[in-house]
Design an enzyme around this catalytic site. Sequence first.
Site, PDB file in Angstrom:
ATOM      1  CG  HIS A 238      -0.414   0.269   2.516  1.00 42.59           C
ATOM      2  ND1 HIS A 238      -0.039  -0.721   3.397  1.00 42.59           N
ATOM      3  CD2 HIS A 238      -0.154   1.430   3.165  1.00 42.59           C
ATOM      4  CE1 HIS A 238       0.411  -0.181   4.519  1.00 42.59           C
ATOM      5  NE2 HIS A 238       0.351   1.136   4.401  1.00 42.59           N
TER       6      HIS A 238
ATOM      7  CG  ASP B  17       0.058  -4.006   2.981  1.00 41.86           C
ATOM      8  OD1 ASP B  17       0.444  -3.455   1.931  1.00 41.86           O
ATOM      9  OD2 ASP B  17      -0.145  -3.387   4.039  1.00 41.86           O
TER      10      ASP B  17
ATOM     11  CD  GLN C 190      -1.542   7.817  11.981  1.00 46.63           C
ATOM     12  OE1 GLN C 190      -0.775   8.196  12.845  1.00 46.63           O
ATOM     13  NE2 GLN C 190      -2.752   7.404  12.239  1.00 46.63           N
ATOM     14  N   GLY C 191       3.111   6.675   8.995  1.00 51.57           N
ATOM     15  CA  GLY C 191       4.483   6.960   8.617  1.00 51.57           C
ATOM     16  C   GLY C 191       5.401   5.781   8.821  1.00 51.57           C
ATOM     17  CG  ASP C 192       6.065   3.993  12.238  1.00 51.08           C
ATOM     18  OD1 ASP C 192       7.123   4.585  12.006  1.00 51.08           O
ATOM     19  OD2 ASP C 192       5.425   4.167  13.278  1.00 51.08           O
ATOM     20  CB  SER C 193       2.993   2.112   6.044  1.00 50.85           C
ATOM     21  OG  SER C 193       1.714   2.133   6.590  1.00 50.85           O
TER      22      SER C 193
END
Length: 262
Positions: free
Chosen positions: A76, A119, A208-211
């Site tokens: 993603h 993913d 958020q931002g660690d994906s």
Amino acid sequence: MGLNFARRAVLLVAALGGLVLAPTAASAAPPQPDGDVGVFVVGGTRAASGEFPFMVYLGGCGGSLIRPNVVLTAAHCVGRTGASTSYTARAGSVDRNSFPYSVRSTYVYSGYDVSADGDFALVKLASSIPLTTIAYNTNAANNSGTFTIMGWGATREGGSGSRYLLKASVPFVSDSVCGTNYRRAGYSFSDSEMLCAGPISGGTDTCQGDSGGPMIKTVNGTPVQVGVVSWGRGCARANYPGVYTEVSTFASAITAALARLP
């Protein structure tokens, strides 16, 4: 159904005192192909320089070097399979404002071509980055115990990212507990393709931002990547630990994709 956030973001994790690697503020549904990317570490502490040499910043997402010229990240976080120069892998520093290596992508392979819940993605780089790589997990027996998460994502749900790489230890959470909690809240959860980790009481998670970043376990003294930061309900919330792509499930697909990268 509540909001379900993928853990992709524009900013990185900040703040000492706890990593929260979690999906974007509020809860979010599992990421969809080409959907939102980004997560931060909540409840963590700063990583030491050189502690995780394989860690890559992929602009709003994380990643890991599994080959000198290949980054493993979340599907993603990137586009569909095909030639692409849209991504830049930056590495070699815990300070995202000062990376010694910066290499553009040439090709992307999406795990969504394998499964709707796949993913993970491989990003081939134009040149090699001369840093230590990490092995991806091929043994399901490694999918329990205590793991380490890391990232430049938000340090709290809805917060901003961090300038410095943060890390935290999180415990394995069984599918029976994690899957049940998420399904009761209206989320889709795949026992065979997702791996949960984080204290049930909350407080430590990716955000958020660690994906796309790695969740690792030390096996016989060597770090092995067991998960890819994927999604969750908010960040570091009680009863909703972070959800990670179970690398061992897709290990054969990753190996096959590596052999086919142009």
